[in-house]
Design a protein around this motif. Structure first.
Motif, PDB file in Angstrom:
ATOM      1  N   THR A   1       0.347  -1.422  12.164  1.00  0.00           N
ATOM      2  CA  THR A   1      -0.999  -1.928  11.894  1.00  0.00           C
ATOM      3  C   THR A   1      -0.940  -2.681  10.564  1.00  0.00           C
ATOM      4  OG1 THR A   1      -1.597   0.120  10.764  1.00  0.00           O
ATOM      5  CG2 THR A   1      -2.206  -0.047  13.098  1.00  0.00           C
ATOM      6  N   PRO A   2      -1.916  -3.567  10.319  1.00  0.00           N
ATOM      7  CA  PRO A   2      -1.972  -4.232   9.013  1.00  0.00           C
ATOM      8  C   PRO A   2      -2.225  -3.209   7.899  1.00  0.00           C
ATOM      9  CG  PRO A   2      -3.446  -5.293  10.605  1.00  0.00           C
ATOM     10  CD  PRO A   2      -2.963  -4.026  11.234  1.00  0.00           C
ATOM     11  N   THR A   3      -2.036  -3.620   6.667  1.00  0.00           N
ATOM     12  CA  THR A   3      -2.290  -2.737   5.524  1.00  0.00           C
ATOM     13  C   THR A   3      -3.693  -2.161   5.603  1.00  0.00           C
ATOM     14  OG1 THR A   3      -0.773  -4.049   4.196  1.00  0.00           O
ATOM     15  CG2 THR A   3      -2.259  -2.591   3.000  1.00  0.00           C
ATOM     16  N   ASP A   4      -4.661  -2.992   6.010  1.00  0.00           N
ATOM     17  CA  ASP A   4      -6.018  -2.510   6.250  1.00  0.00           C
ATOM     18  C   ASP A   4      -6.152  -2.252   7.746  1.00  0.00           C
ATOM     19  OD1 ASP A   4      -8.698  -1.982   6.552  1.00  0.00           O
ATOM     20  OD2 ASP A   4      -9.383  -3.967   5.878  1.00  0.00           O
ATOM     21  N   PRO A   5      -6.074  -0.988   8.188  1.00  0.00           N
ATOM     22  CA  PRO A   5      -6.107  -0.699   9.614  1.00  0.00           C
ATOM     23  C   PRO A   5      -7.380  -1.177  10.312  1.00  0.00           C
ATOM     24  CG  PRO A   5      -5.937   1.342   8.339  1.00  0.00           C
ATOM     25  CD  PRO A   5      -5.929   0.214   7.377  1.00  0.00           C
ATOM     26  N   ALA A   6      -8.448  -1.413   9.561  1.00  0.00           N
ATOM     27  CA  ALA A   6      -9.693  -1.886  10.167  1.00  0.00           C
ATOM     28  C   ALA A   6      -9.511  -3.243  10.836  1.00  0.00           C
ATOM     29  CB  ALA A   6     -10.803  -1.967   9.112  1.00  0.00           C
ATOM     30  N   THR A   7      -8.503  -3.986  10.425  1.00  0.00           N
ATOM     31  CA  THR A   7      -8.272  -5.327  10.981  1.00  0.00           C
ATOM     32  C   THR A   7      -7.255  -5.327  12.119  1.00  0.00           C
ATOM     33  OG1 THR A   7      -6.544  -5.829   9.360  1.00  0.00           O
ATOM     34  CG2 THR A   7      -8.821  -6.400   8.746  1.00  0.00           C
ATOM     35  N   ALA A   8      -6.798  -4.169  12.521  1.00  0.00           N
ATOM     36  CA  ALA A   8      -5.803  -4.070  13.600  1.00  0.00           C
ATOM     37  C   ALA A   8      -6.417  -4.455  14.941  1.00  0.00           C
ATOM     38  CB  ALA A   8      -5.235  -2.654  13.665  1.00  0.00           C
ATOM     39  N   ASP A   9      -5.558  -4.856  15.857  1.00  0.00           N
ATOM     40  CA  ASP A   9      -5.978  -5.210  17.213  1.00  0.00           C
ATOM     41  C   ASP A   9      -6.041  -3.937  18.045  1.00  0.00           C
ATOM     42  OD1 ASP A   9      -6.323  -6.139  19.791  1.00  0.00           O
ATOM     43  OD2 ASP A   9      -4.739  -7.653  19.668  1.00  0.00           O
ATOM     44  N   LEU A  10      -7.236  -3.364  18.130  1.00  0.00           N
ATOM     45  CA  LEU A  10      -7.427  -2.094  18.824  1.00  0.00           C
ATOM     46  C   LEU A  10      -7.142  -2.212  20.323  1.00  0.00           C
ATOM     47  CD1 LEU A  10      -8.200   0.856  18.456  1.00  0.00           C
ATOM     48  CD2 LEU A  10     -10.589   0.200  18.735  1.00  0.00           C
ATOM     49  N   ALA A  11      -7.470  -3.360  20.921  1.00  0.00           N
ATOM     50  CA  ALA A  11      -7.238  -3.552  22.359  1.00  0.00           C
ATOM     51  C   ALA A  11      -5.737  -3.495  22.673  1.00  0.00           C
ATOM     52  CB  ALA A  11      -7.831  -4.871  22.834  1.00  0.00           C
ATOM     53  N   THR A  12      -4.932  -4.112  21.829  1.00  0.00           N
ATOM     54  CA  THR A  12      -3.478  -4.074  22.045  1.00  0.00           C
ATOM     55  C   THR A  12      -2.957  -2.654  21.922  1.00  0.00           C
ATOM     56  OG1 THR A  12      -3.150  -6.352  21.327  1.00  0.00           O
ATOM     57  CG2 THR A  12      -1.241  -4.890  21.167  1.00  0.00           C
TER      58      THR A  12
ATOM     59  N   ILE B   1       9.125  10.976   9.023  1.00  0.00           N
ATOM     60  CA  ILE B   1       7.972  11.883   8.905  1.00  0.00           C
ATOM     61  C   ILE B   1       7.168  11.514   7.664  1.00  0.00           C
ATOM     62  CG2 ILE B   1       7.235  14.285   8.565  1.00  0.00           C
ATOM     63  CD1 ILE B   1       8.333  13.845  11.362  1.00  0.00           C
ATOM     64  N   ALA B   2       7.844  11.215   6.556  1.00  0.00           N
ATOM     65  CA  ALA B   2       7.165  10.828   5.314  1.00  0.00           C
ATOM     66  C   ALA B   2       6.384   9.528   5.496  1.00  0.00           C
ATOM     67  CB  ALA B   2       8.180  10.684   4.183  1.00  0.00           C
ATOM     68  N   GLN B   3       6.928   8.590   6.257  1.00  0.00           N
ATOM     69  CA  GLN B   3       6.220   7.320   6.512  1.00  0.00           C
ATOM     70  C   GLN B   3       4.916   7.565   7.275  1.00  0.00           C
ATOM     71  OE1 GLN B   3       8.675   3.951   7.984  1.00  0.00           O
ATOM     72  NE2 GLN B   3      10.407   5.307   7.528  1.00  0.00           N
ATOM     73  N   VAL B   4       4.978   8.429   8.272  1.00  0.00           N
ATOM     74  CA  VAL B   4       3.772   8.727   9.055  1.00  0.00           C
ATOM     75  C   VAL B   4       2.749   9.438   8.178  1.00  0.00           C
ATOM     76  CG1 VAL B   4       2.845   9.970  11.048  1.00  0.00           C
ATOM     77  CG2 VAL B   4       5.050   8.853  11.213  1.00  0.00           C
ATOM     78  N   THR B   5       3.199  10.377   7.375  1.00  0.00           N
ATOM     79  CA  THR B   5       2.301  11.104   6.473  1.00  0.00           C
ATOM     80  C   THR B   5       1.628  10.140   5.493  1.00  0.00           C
ATOM     81  OG1 THR B   5       3.683  13.066   6.694  1.00  0.00           O
ATOM     82  CG2 THR B   5       2.162  13.036   4.834  1.00  0.00           C
ATOM     83  N   ALA B   6       2.368   9.166   4.991  1.00  0.00           N
ATOM     84  CA  ALA B   6       1.789   8.158   4.083  1.00  0.00           C
ATOM     85  C   ALA B   6       0.761   7.302   4.819  1.00  0.00           C
ATOM     86  CB  ALA B   6       2.899   7.282   3.503  1.00  0.00           C
ATOM     87  N   LEU B   7       1.040   6.941   6.059  1.00  0.00           N
ATOM     88  CA  LEU B   7       0.079   6.148   6.848  1.00  0.00           C
ATOM     89  C   LEU B   7      -1.236   6.905   7.046  1.00  0.00           C
ATOM     90  CD1 LEU B   7       2.310   4.538   9.633  1.00  0.00           C
ATOM     91  CD2 LEU B   7       1.126   3.340   7.768  1.00  0.00           C
ATOM     92  N   ALA B   8      -1.161   8.214   7.145  1.00  0.00           N
ATOM     93  CA  ALA B   8      -2.358   9.027   7.374  1.00  0.00           C
ATOM     94  C   ALA B   8      -3.345   8.898   6.216  1.00  0.00           C
ATOM     95  CB  ALA B   8      -1.980  10.489   7.571  1.00  0.00           C
ATOM     96  N   LYS B   9      -2.847   8.507   5.058  1.00  0.00           N
ATOM     97  CA  LYS B   9      -3.703   8.355   3.872  1.00  0.00           C
ATOM     98  C   LYS B   9      -4.282   6.944   3.773  1.00  0.00           C
ATOM     99  CE  LYS B   9      -1.336  11.948   1.317  1.00  0.00           C
ATOM    100  NZ  LYS B   9       0.026  12.259   1.650  1.00  0.00           N
ATOM    101  N   GLN B  10      -3.787   6.031   4.611  1.00  0.00           N
ATOM    102  CA  GLN B  10      -4.264   4.645   4.592  1.00  0.00           C
ATOM    103  C   GLN B  10      -5.267   4.420   5.716  1.00  0.00           C
ATOM    104  OE1 GLN B  10      -0.838   2.089   4.892  1.00  0.00           O
ATOM    105  NE2 GLN B  10       0.185   3.010   3.148  1.00  0.00           N
TER     106      GLN B  10
END
Length: 191
Positions: free
Chosen positions: A95-106, A181-190
């Motif tokens: 996803t982009p750095t700002d997940p709000a701009t991600a393509d949810l349909a894809t 695992i650390a990458q996923v955990t970091a994404l959870a905070k974004q």
């Protein structure tokens, strides 16, 4: 008398079998095996009604290629990667750095492919090893969708939250490294 009894039995059998044939549901094109699906999987099949199959290509034992929203499972198949299933998911379902701009349909179409694959694999006997591996990318896609929805201000049920999906990802990260695992955990905070 024998003929009348036979005729009545024939009519009765026909009359009784007619309504039952309407009750029988045809399986989706990706559920090709003989193993009964667990309720949690079979209850979600209706949401996958738009998924189609390409019978010319098999992506798992007995399971044809699956297509949702123009995205073929064969183009996002974790089995083709030398990375762990989670490593593949991290590299593929970004996803982009700002997940709000991600393509949810894809993301949803990619998840639909994985949900359909899971149902297809579960319908086949002797596929537990493959099932364990495909859960990593499937749960990662659910995690990414939770991140996008949260970033867009959607109120989610507890089972759909980022934290809950993070737990599912980490609990099903077959062969994943500590770094993954650390990458996923970091994404959870974004979010």
């Amino acid at each position: 008398m024998f003929f009348k009894s036979l005729l009545l039995a024939s009519f009765a059998a026909t009359a009784l079998s007619a309504p039952l044939s309407f009750l029988k549901r045809a399986n989706p094109c990706f559920v090709t095996g003989s193993v009964a699906l667990p309720a949690e999987v079979s209850s979600g099949l209706g949401a996958l009604s738009a998924v189609t199959c390409n019978a010319k290509l098999q992506v798992a034992p007995g399971v044809p290629d699956i297509v949702s929203g123009g995205i073929a499972y064969s183009t996002i198949d974790f089995q083709k990667s030398s990375a762990s299933p989670l490593g593949f998911a991290l590299a593929t379902f970004k996803t982009p750095t700002d997940p709000a701009t991600a393509d949810l349909a894809t993301l949803q179409n990619q998840l639909n492919d994985y949900l359909a694959l899971e149902a297809g694999v579960r319908s086949q006997p002797g596929t537990s090893a493959l099932l364990a591996k495909l859960k990593g990318p499937k749960f990662f896609l659910q995690f990414q969708i939770a991140r996008v929805q949260t970033a867009n201000g959607v109120t989610l049920d507890v089972a759909d939250t980022v934290d809950h999906q993070l737990t599912k990802v980490t609990n099903n990260a077959v062969g994943a490294s500590a770094s993954e695992i650390a990458q996923v955990t970091a994404l959870a905070k974004q979010v």
